[in-house]
Scaffold this motif. Structure first.
Motif, PDB file in Angstrom:
ATOM      1  N   MET B 291       0.816  -1.218   0.000  1.00  0.00           N
ATOM      2  CA  MET B 291       0.000   0.000   0.000  1.00  0.00           C
ATOM      3  C   MET B 291       0.847   1.264   0.000  1.00  0.00           C
ATOM      4  O   MET B 291       0.300   2.379   0.043  1.00  0.00           O
ATOM      5  CB  MET B 291      -0.931   0.001   1.227  1.00  0.00           C
ATOM      6  CG  MET B 291      -2.008  -1.066   1.209  1.00  0.00           C
ATOM      7  SD  MET B 291      -3.185  -0.816  -0.121  1.00  0.00           S
ATOM      8  CE  MET B 291      -3.997   0.674   0.424  1.00  0.00           C
ATOM      9  N   ASN B 292       2.181   1.112  -0.010  1.00  0.00           N
ATOM     10  CA  ASN B 292       3.050   2.293  -0.034  1.00  0.00           C
ATOM     11  C   ASN B 292       2.659   3.213  -1.195  1.00  0.00           C
ATOM     12  O   ASN B 292       2.628   2.790  -2.349  1.00  0.00           O
ATOM     13  CB  ASN B 292       4.523   1.882  -0.204  1.00  0.00           C
ATOM     14  CG  ASN B 292       5.111   1.389   1.096  1.00  0.00           C
ATOM     15  OD1 ASN B 292       4.570   1.664   2.171  1.00  0.00           O
ATOM     16  ND2 ASN B 292       6.203   0.626   1.019  1.00  0.00           N
ATOM     17  N   GLY B 293       2.351   4.456  -0.865  1.00  0.00           N
ATOM     18  CA  GLY B 293       1.931   5.409  -1.891  1.00  0.00           C
ATOM     19  C   GLY B 293       0.488   5.220  -2.340  1.00  0.00           C
ATOM     20  O   GLY B 293       0.006   5.927  -3.220  1.00  0.00           O
ATOM     21  N   GLN B 294      -0.183   4.240  -1.761  1.00  0.00           N
ATOM     22  CA  GLN B 294      -1.563   3.936  -2.180  1.00  0.00           C
ATOM     23  C   GLN B 294      -2.569   4.063  -1.024  1.00  0.00           C
ATOM     24  O   GLN B 294      -3.722   3.670  -1.173  1.00  0.00           O
ATOM     25  CB  GLN B 294      -1.649   2.496  -2.719  1.00  0.00           C
ATOM     26  CG  GLN B 294      -0.753   2.217  -3.902  1.00  0.00           C
ATOM     27  CD  GLN B 294      -1.123   3.033  -5.108  1.00  0.00           C
ATOM     28  OE1 GLN B 294      -2.294   3.287  -5.373  1.00  0.00           O
ATOM     29  NE2 GLN B 294      -0.114   3.496  -5.835  1.00  0.00           N
ATOM     30  N   TRP B 295      -2.101   4.579   0.122  1.00  0.00           N
ATOM     31  CA  TRP B 295      -2.997   4.571   1.288  1.00  0.00           C
ATOM     32  C   TRP B 295      -4.247   5.421   1.068  1.00  0.00           C
ATOM     33  O   TRP B 295      -5.265   5.198   1.727  1.00  0.00           O
ATOM     34  CB  TRP B 295      -2.237   5.030   2.549  1.00  0.00           C
ATOM     35  CG  TRP B 295      -1.340   3.953   3.053  1.00  0.00           C
ATOM     36  CD1 TRP B 295       0.015   3.896   2.954  1.00  0.00           C
ATOM     37  CD2 TRP B 295      -1.731   2.743   3.730  1.00  0.00           C
ATOM     38  NE1 TRP B 295       0.497   2.724   3.507  1.00  0.00           N
ATOM     39  CE2 TRP B 295      -0.552   2.002   4.004  1.00  0.00           C
ATOM     40  CE3 TRP B 295      -2.956   2.204   4.130  1.00  0.00           C
ATOM     41  CZ2 TRP B 295      -0.566   0.762   4.652  1.00  0.00           C
ATOM     42  CZ3 TRP B 295      -2.979   0.975   4.784  1.00  0.00           C
ATOM     43  CH2 TRP B 295      -1.793   0.266   5.034  1.00  0.00           C
ATOM     44  N   HIS B 296      -4.171   6.361   0.132  1.00  0.00           N
ATOM     45  CA  HIS B 296      -5.364   7.168  -0.171  1.00  0.00           C
ATOM     46  C   HIS B 296      -6.508   6.283  -0.670  1.00  0.00           C
ATOM     47  O   HIS B 296      -7.681   6.650  -0.572  1.00  0.00           O
ATOM     48  CB  HIS B 296      -5.027   8.249  -1.201  1.00  0.00           C
ATOM     49  CG  HIS B 296      -4.496   7.684  -2.495  1.00  0.00           C
ATOM     50  ND1 HIS B 296      -5.306   7.396  -3.558  1.00  0.00           N
ATOM     51  CD2 HIS B 296      -3.245   7.324  -2.870  1.00  0.00           C
ATOM     52  CE1 HIS B 296      -4.580   6.900  -4.548  1.00  0.00           C
ATOM     53  NE2 HIS B 296      -3.319   6.838  -4.160  1.00  0.00           N
ATOM     54  N   GLN B 297      -6.156   5.102  -1.188  1.00  0.00           N
ATOM     55  CA  GLN B 297      -7.211   4.208  -1.692  1.00  0.00           C
ATOM     56  C   GLN B 297      -8.092   3.660  -0.565  1.00  0.00           C
ATOM     57  O   GLN B 297      -9.197   3.186  -0.822  1.00  0.00           O
ATOM     58  CB  GLN B 297      -6.592   3.039  -2.469  1.00  0.00           C
ATOM     59  CG  GLN B 297      -5.942   3.468  -3.776  1.00  0.00           C
ATOM     60  CD  GLN B 297      -5.855   2.314  -4.758  1.00  0.00           C
ATOM     61  OE1 GLN B 297      -6.765   1.506  -4.883  1.00  0.00           O
ATOM     62  NE2 GLN B 297      -4.742   2.246  -5.483  1.00  0.00           N
ATOM     63  N   MET B 298      -7.596   3.718   0.662  1.00  0.00           N
ATOM     64  CA  MET B 298      -8.442   3.294   1.790  1.00  0.00           C
ATOM     65  C   MET B 298      -9.684   4.174   1.884  1.00  0.00           C
ATOM     66  O   MET B 298     -10.726   3.773   2.388  1.00  0.00           O
ATOM     67  CB  MET B 298      -7.655   3.387   3.103  1.00  0.00           C
ATOM     68  CG  MET B 298      -6.688   2.257   3.337  1.00  0.00           C
ATOM     69  SD  MET B 298      -7.535   0.719   3.716  1.00  0.00           S
ATOM     70  CE  MET B 298      -7.967   0.949   5.434  1.00  0.00           C
TER      71      MET B 298
END
Lengths: 49, 467
Positions: B291-298
């Motif tokens: 999820m590194n760099g992708q946590w906004h997808q939460m």
């Protein structure tokens, strides 16, 4: 220590040695790039080749 | 077979739909038996008693909802990761029929009181024999699909799938070895403490091979699909897989701490249980690092929310489990309500959240449609999360209180409380658990409605396009 215990311990050690071989192979330099290939290839598997 | 895409996906639809049916049965019965504990007058002998309904709840949940979904996603995932169609769609169709017959037979025979008195291995030999046939059909189909694969290397999910197929077969055959005395009654092939040891070798590894390896296969497949980003490390996944497989099969005897099995067996089980934290958390970190760099997808992607909360509950579960396997802690919480709190964090939190995400991902694709309502999916998420947390946390508190009461002694060493006095004190917690169950059920109904509307909408759209 009876023969059953030695057998039990022996099986454990053999399994452990197999595990060590898997770790060494997986993290060998030779295997580094190839070991990561499947994670890229699976991203595009919506259709068979 | 879906000829357009070349994958046999119709059978996946069948398994997904039937697993949802059995999942609903499991939760309905679960909620009802939670009310039976809170209000004992709701027990109606002989069929509608807690003793008859509880194994129906666990069998419908683990085997109907769990294994039904795993069969669906193993077929879905294996075809894609091998880039080949299923070896035999006809065999898979027969498997779906047999699967439903077995689960229905299980429900009927358990309601009639036919029970081997082995937890998670309750089914009497005629039904258990059908389970073996079912598993052989399933395993042959998946293994043959992998054998004829077009991809040389196997993605980590396929390793977990193979481990499940082999592991379940070995466990089920060994623990179900029995001597039938009639069509409805058999006796275990093992005696006394040996029987207990085999049972919990099976029981705990059912957790491994049914409630751990299949959801991990599904998680490793659907997280990258949902985020659009590959997993952090495939090699870390491989090492975590082999260490998990190496360690898990030794841990069953931690269910028998302080029991009359050899001390060294208990210590070995305890040691391996604690070591299991490493491979379990390797999978958790693999998920988090992906999820590194992708946590906004939460925030933006409801699928990711289900998957990341699911792997988080897996992480918590695999810290709590090893703690419980330590002798002193086990002596405190064993035989208390702590245990159902632990189990339901795994089944409702980890396994079901991952399965919900997988169903949300696949159903629109299988039906060439969009999900009916993302808003409802979010409502579903919060309801099942709230219901599960109320359930688990309430049971943990109840377990600690019960343990403290059971361990309280008078100055002369006699017990301060009788067993029944601990029961009376637990009623408020049992009421809260029932409330948690109702909230979870509400979430499940929202999920089923959303999926139903998605499928119905897709069918309407298909008819309109043909016209």
């Amino acid at each position: 220590m009876d023969s059953a215990s030695i057998y039990y311990l022996g099986v454990t050690l053999i399994l452990f040695l197999i595990f060590v071989v898997i770790v060494v192979r997986t993290y060998s330099k030779k295997h580094a790039v190839r070991g990561e290939e499947p994670k890229f290839r699976m991203m595009d598997d919506d259709y068979p080749n | 077979m879906n000829q357009q895409e070349g994958y046999a996906d119709d059978i996946v639809k069948g398994f997904v739909i039937w697993s949802m049916v059995w999942g609903l049965v499991a939760v309905l019965v679960g909620v009802f038996i939670s009310f039976q504990i809170a209000f004992p007058q709701l027990n109606f002998p002989p069929y509608l008693t807690y003793g008859r309904l509880r194994p129906i709840h666990t069998n419908a949940g683990i085997f109907g909802w769990g294994i039904g979904s795993f069969m669906a996603f193993f077929i879905y995932i294996t075809q894609r990761l091998t880039r080949t169609s299923l070896w035999s769609p006809g065999l898979a169709k027969a498997q779906l029929w047999l699967f439903n017959i077995v689960i229905a037979l299980a429900a009927v025979t358990l309601a009639m009181g036919m029970n081997r008195s082995k937890e998670y291995a309750e089914l009497e030999w005629p039904v258990a024999s059908l389970v073996v046939v079912l598993w052989v059909i399933f395993a042959v189909n998946i293994v043959m699909t992998i054998v004829k694969r077009r991809e040389e290397q196997m993605y980590i999910s396929l390793w977990y799938i193979l481990a499940t197929l082999v592991g379940v077969a070995v466990l089920y055959l060994v623990n179900n070895a029995a001597i039938p005395v009639s069509l409805t009654k058999s006796y275990s092939a093992y005696a006394g403490a040996n029987d207990a040891n085999v049972q919990w070798w099976y029981g705990h590894n059912a957790v491994a091979m049914v409630l751990t390896t299949p959801p991990l296969a599904i998680f490793y497949y659907f997280l990258p699909k949902a985020t659009g980003v590959p997993i952090y490390s495939h090699r870390m996944g491989v090492i975590a897989f082999w260490s998990l497989i190496f360690m898990y099969l030794w841990t069953g005897a931690h269910h028998l701490l302080w029991a009359p099995v050899p001390d060294w067996v208990q210590t070995l089980a305890m040691g391996f249980s604690v070591m299991l934290i490493a491979p379990s958390w390797a999978a958790v970190f693999n998920g988090y690092f992906s999820m590194n760099g992708q946590w906004h997808q939460m925030r933006e992607n409801y699928l990711v929310k289900f998957l990341i909360f699911g792997i988080t509950f897996y992480g918590l579960q695999t810290l709590q489990g090893p703690s419980q396997s330590i002798r002193t802690f086990s002596a405190f919480i064993h035989f208390t309500d702590w245990v159902p709190g632990h189990v339901h964090m795994g089944t409702l939190g980890w396994v079901s959240l991952v399965l919900f995400a997988a169903i949300y991902y696949t159903i629109p694709r299988l039906y060439h449609s969009e999900i009916y309502s993302i808003g409802l999916a979010n409502v579903h998420f919060w309801l099942v999360l709230t219901g599960q947390l109320i359930f688990s946390i309430t049971m943990w508190i109840a377990g600690v209180q019960q343990a403290a009461m059971l361990n309280a002694t008078n100055p002369d060493g006699s017990l301060h409380y009788s067993f029944i006095e601990t029961m009376v004190e637990l009623y408020p917690y049992w009421h809260m658990r029932a409330v948690g169950g109702v909230i979870y059920l509400a979430g499940l109904l929202v999920f089923l409605y959303n999926i139903y509307q998605t499928i119905a909408g897709a069918k309407t759209q298909a008819v309109a396009q043909r016209a």
